[in-house]
Write a protein that holds these residues in place. Structure first.
Motif, short mmCIF file in Angstrom:
data_model
loop_
_atom_site.label_atom_id
_atom_site.label_comp_id
_atom_site.label_asym_id
_atom_site.label_seq_id
_atom_site.Cartn_x
_atom_site.Cartn_y
_atom_site.Cartn_z
N ARG A 10 43.68 46.96 41.80
CA ARG A 10 42.40 47.53 41.67
C ARG A 10 41.48 46.34 40.60
NH1 ARG A 10 41.52 52.75 39.27
NH2 ARG A 10 41.79 51.83 37.74
N ASP A 11 42.74 47.06 38.95
CA ASP A 11 41.54 46.27 37.74
C ASP A 11 41.96 44.63 37.87
OD1 ASP A 11 39.96 48.51 36.92
OD2 ASP A 11 41.60 49.29 36.06
N ILE A 12 42.90 44.24 38.38
CA ILE A 12 43.22 42.79 38.59
C ILE A 12 42.15 42.06 38.91
CG2 ILE A 12 43.97 40.99 38.89
CD1 ILE A 12 45.66 41.98 37.12
N ASN A 13 41.47 42.50 40.27
CA ASN A 13 40.58 41.96 41.13
C ASN A 13 39.14 41.98 40.30
OD1 ASN A 13 42.26 41.97 42.92
ND2 ASN A 13 41.94 43.32 43.89
N PHE A 14 38.80 43.13 38.98
CA PHE A 14 38.29 43.42 38.13
C PHE A 14 38.00 41.97 37.20
CE2 PHE A 14 35.96 46.49 35.18
CZ PHE A 14 34.34 45.97 35.54
N VAL A 15 39.04 42.01 36.92
CA VAL A 15 38.83 40.86 35.93
C VAL A 15 38.85 39.44 36.82
CG1 VAL A 15 40.31 39.07 34.42
CG2 VAL A 15 40.40 41.97 34.65
N LYS A 16 39.19 39.41 37.94
CA LYS A 16 38.62 38.46 38.48
C LYS A 16 36.87 37.76 38.45
CE LYS A 16 42.16 37.07 42.01
NZ LYS A 16 43.40 37.92 42.69
N ALA A 17 37.16 39.58 39.01
CA ALA A 17 35.30 39.32 39.66
C ALA A 17 34.66 39.11 38.50
CB ALA A 17 34.65 40.54 40.02
N ILE A 18 34.52 39.46 37.18
CA ILE A 18 34.09 39.13 35.65
C ILE A 18 33.95 36.80 35.70
CG2 ILE A 18 34.49 38.83 33.45
CD1 ILE A 18 35.37 42.09 33.70
N ILE A 19 35.47 37.51 35.43
CA ILE A 19 35.54 35.36 35.18
C ILE A 19 34.50 35.21 36.31
CG2 ILE A 19 37.25 33.61 35.48
CD1 ILE A 19 39.33 35.10 34.90
N ASP A 20 34.80 34.79 37.53
CA ASP A 20 34.00 34.68 38.10
C ASP A 20 32.06 34.65 38.34
OD1 ASP A 20 35.87 33.62 39.87
OD2 ASP A 20 35.42 35.02 41.59
N LYS A 21 32.29 35.39 37.67
CA LYS A 21 30.53 36.12 37.81
C LYS A 21 30.16 35.18 35.68
CE LYS A 21 26.76 39.30 37.25
NZ LYS A 21 26.18 41.13 37.56
N MET A 22 31.35 34.92 35.14
CA MET A 22 30.56 34.65 33.54
C MET A 22 30.80 32.87 34.31
SD MET A 22 30.07 36.78 31.54
CE MET A 22 29.43 37.40 32.98
N VAL A 23 31.15 32.46 34.93
CA VAL A 23 31.20 30.98 35.22
C VAL A 23 29.50 31.01 35.86
CG1 VAL A 23 32.11 29.37 36.53
CG2 VAL A 23 33.27 30.83 35.93
N THR A 24 29.74 31.65 36.83
CA THR A 24 28.09 31.32 37.41
C THR A 24 26.66 31.86 35.89
OG1 THR A 24 29.09 32.39 39.77
CG2 THR A 24 26.57 32.37 39.26
N GLN A 25 27.20 32.82 35.58
CA GLN A 25 25.65 32.93 34.64
C GLN A 25 25.77 32.22 33.56
OE1 GLN A 25 26.11 37.71 33.90
NE2 GLN A 25 24.04 37.75 32.46
N HIS A 26 26.96 31.97 32.97
CA HIS A 26 26.57 31.37 31.40
C HIS A 26 28.01 29.99 31.36
CE1 HIS A 26 25.29 35.12 29.31
NE2 HIS A 26 26.02 35.89 29.98
N LYS A 27 28.72 29.34 32.97
CA LYS A 27 28.81 28.41 32.73
C LYS A 27 30.14 28.10 32.39
CE LYS A 27 24.90 26.34 34.99
NZ LYS A 27 24.00 27.15 34.88
N ILE A 28 31.13 29.65 31.47
CA ILE A 28 32.08 29.40 30.92
C ILE A 28 32.98 28.49 31.33
CG2 ILE A 28 31.94 31.61 29.91
CD1 ILE A 28 34.80 31.29 32.37
N ASP A 29 34.00 27.90 30.54
CA ASP A 29 35.36 27.10 31.34
C ASP A 29 36.62 27.96 31.60
OD1 ASP A 29 37.23 25.35 31.51
OD2 ASP A 29 37.24 24.91 29.25
N ARG A 30 36.66 28.29 33.40
CA ARG A 30 37.48 28.57 33.35
C ARG A 30 39.14 28.79 32.57
NH1 ARG A 30 37.62 30.78 38.69
NH2 ARG A 30 34.73 30.57 39.38
N ASN A 31 39.11 27.22 32.13
CA ASN A 31 40.61 26.93 31.99
C ASN A 31 40.45 27.55 30.68
OD1 ASN A 31 41.92 25.16 33.45
ND2 ASN A 31 40.07 23.91 33.19
#
Length: 589
Positions: free
Chosen positions: A100-121
């Motif tokens: 449940r919260d693993i998927n939450f973390v994954k969704a946060i990462i995706d949104k931060m990539v879109t919103q702030h162009k963070i480095d996935r690595n």
């Protein structure tokens, strides 16, 4: 409108974007979080996700646990230019077993990539208390999404595990020694699992008085792929986040995590053999210990080029340089002591990475094997158990059932810790504990001579008692060279808090006539759910010689089985040499 303008001006003058509360839908559920990003962040900057404790929320974590008059998490972000997200758990808690919260973390990462162009690595995950427990859970679920982990005052209460397919993981664990919620004593057993998994040396480098503060920094590494495991021990601190200027938790996390990325350009290197913590024990006359040649093997590759060479070291001594596969070297003629074996890979760009393992070579005359029984719920290194259903090997921990070390708390009690094993099925030799098998990580080499094995054992849950068979076996083929059967007269009663007396010490003398590797094997009785508790096990070399006749006795009158030197069981004893319970005896008839 006027207030809005004034607020906007203040934010611009302060050089910071506002602390934002936001939400996202995950698996049909609306989830919320706080996000902070400094002004002029730029692209491809790191992300830290930090999870609150049980019955807390993102606001509390951000505005109370991470703030004091001198420092704040926002100030760390503004200086280092990274994004931090404080997520909210459902009902102020975290799912530490599912997705449940693993998927939450994954969704946060995706949104931060879109919103702030963070480095996935360069995504890092940490958490306090239950958030720290969730951080350990994520290590096994999303290791390929998180570059480094930073749990604080939290670990899996049921024991840590490290899945075999998980890459080596950098971990910084921060914990107060006076924590009365999640005891500091559980931090080390948890980290031991990951120290072993990462191939880190088992002995830490310790920095006392860290940052001129009442703290110790324990560092294990580098392990495979150059990762480290660290424990920041805060003397006298309780179940809270340290916010002192000398040791500010947010800054410590950043300074550790910033060293790691999923797309590192330096070469990957791992030592595949021997395993870290391997122990080689050699009983032999002084100066004649025969430690085996140790073959060190490694794997190495480079993510953006080629590996030019792999150098092998014993400490600072160069053993070999390999420019082609297979990458391996041999350590010969080593002396007793701890050895740090290193593999240093260099790529075509001149970048290097180091992997190391620590092995121990011992040359004792007396070995207190049971001295390793110091951790409840663990199986110590060197040991392998089997209960007719499950095979376990040390070092491993987190066991609440089955073969494991038990901690006893009754008063009085015969010993504080004991190794419990059992025979579920009831067939002969189908419930045992062995010391010295290859999968246990310890080699026990015995030179010809006369030895004594002292032990104290009892039953755990056998009111009618169950006999225990103690054997000395050849490691190569399991052949027994000595055996003794003993029936305990103490049963603890299936409860660790029960009182029990100290079992009488038993002694088993035996001769070794052939240099080789041996195993100490202890078998529970051949009955369903028979069991044994080993509370003491001490091996002593009395003398070194190929023949050791210690007693001259009339064995006609003794009931135990005896064998001649050809291994035949005998009942008539002409004058000569016989073997009984592993001892040479001279018949006088």
């Amino acid at each position: 409108m006027k207030k809005t303008i004034i607020l906007s001006l203040l934010l611009i003058m302060g050089g910071l974007l506002p602390i934002m509360a936001d939400n996202i839908t995950v698996n049909g559920t609306n989830r919320s979080y706080n996000v902070y990003a400094p002004k002029n962040l730029g692209e491809n900057r790191p992300l830290l996700i930090f999870c609150h404790g049980y019955n807390q929320d993102a606001n509390w974590m951000q505005n109370n646990e991470f703030k004091n008059n001198n420092v704040s998490m926002e100030a760390v972000c503004d200086t280092a230019k990274f994004v931090v997200v404080f997520p909210n758990g459902i009902d102020k808690s975290w799912d530490t077993s599912g997705d449940r919260d693993i998927n939450f973390v994954k969704a946060i990462i995706d949104k931060m990539v879109t919103q702030h162009k963070i480095d996935r690595n360069r995504v890092y995950l940490g958490g306090f208390s239950m958030g720290g427990m969730f951080t350990y859970h994520a290590m096994n679920r999303i290791p390929d999404l998180i570059a480094a982990f930073a749990p604080v005052s939290g670990y899996p209460m049921g024991g840590a595990t490290a899945n075999a397919n998980v890459r080596p993981l950098p971990i910084l664990h921060i914990h107060g020694t006076s924590d009365d919620v999640c005891a500091f004593s559980g931090a080390q057993p948890t980290l031991n699992v990951w120290i072993k998994h990462n191939g880190c040396p088992t002995t830490a480098n310790v920095v006392s008085n860290y940052n001129n503060f009442n703290a110790k920094l324990h560092k294990w590494g580098p392990g495979n792929d150059g990762v480290e495991v660290r424990l920041l021990e805060l003397a006298g601190k309780g179940h809270w986040i340290c916010k002192e200027p000398q040791v500010y938790t947010g800054k410590e996390i950043w300074n550790f995590c910033k060293n790691y990325s999923l797309n590192k350009t330096s070469p990957n290197v791992s030592i595949t053999s021997p395993n870290t913590g391997a122990k080689y024990i050699s009983f032999a006359p002084s100066g004649e210990n025969l430690f085996p040649d140790l073959t060190i093997t490694a794997t190495a590759d480079d993510p953006n080029g080629t590996v030019e060479k792999v150098e092998f070291y014993d400490g600072s001594t160069l053993l070999a340089t390999c420019t082609d596969k297979p990458y391996q070297a041999t350590l010969s003629g080593a002396e007793a002591g701890k050895h740090t074996l290193k593999a240093v890979a260099t790529d075509n760009d001149g970048e290097t990475s180091t992997a190391s393992v620590e092995v121990t070579l011992q040359a004792p005359t007396t070995l207190g094997i049971s001295g390793a029984f110091t951790e409840g719920g663990a199986l110590p290194a060197g040991w392998t158990t089997y209960d007719s259903s499950e095979r376990r090997t040390g070092y491993s921990n987190g066991y609440s059932q089955g073969c494991r070390v038990l901690q006893f708390t009754g008063s009085p009690r015969g010993f504080n810790y004991g190794l419990y094993f059992r025979n579920i099925g009831g067939k002969a030799h189908q419930g045992w504990a062995r010391y010295g098998l290859s999968d246990g990580g310890t080699t026990l080499s015995l030179a010809p001579g006369h030895y004594t094995l002292k032990y104290r054992i009892c039953n755990w849950n056998m009111s009618n008692f169950g006999s225990v068979e103690v054997n000395i076996e050849k490691r190569a083929n399991g052949t027994s060279i000595a055996s003794q059967t003993y029936t305990p007269n103490i049963n603890i009663g299936n409860v660790a808090s029960n009182s029990f007396n100290t079992p009488e010490q038993q002694s088993m003398e035996f001769d070794v006539t052939e240099q080789g590797d041996y195993v100490i094997a202890i078998y529970a009785a051949a009955s369903e759910w028979s069991d044994c508790i080993v509370g003491q096990l001490i091996l002593t070399a009395d003398s070194f010689s190929a023949t050791s006749i210690r007693q001259v006795r009339d064995i006609q009158s003794e009931p135990d089985a005896a064998y001649d030197l050809l291994g035949r069981k005998v009942t008539v004893f002409p004058k000569g040499i016989y073997i009984r319970n592993g001892r040479k005896i001279l018949g006088k008839q």
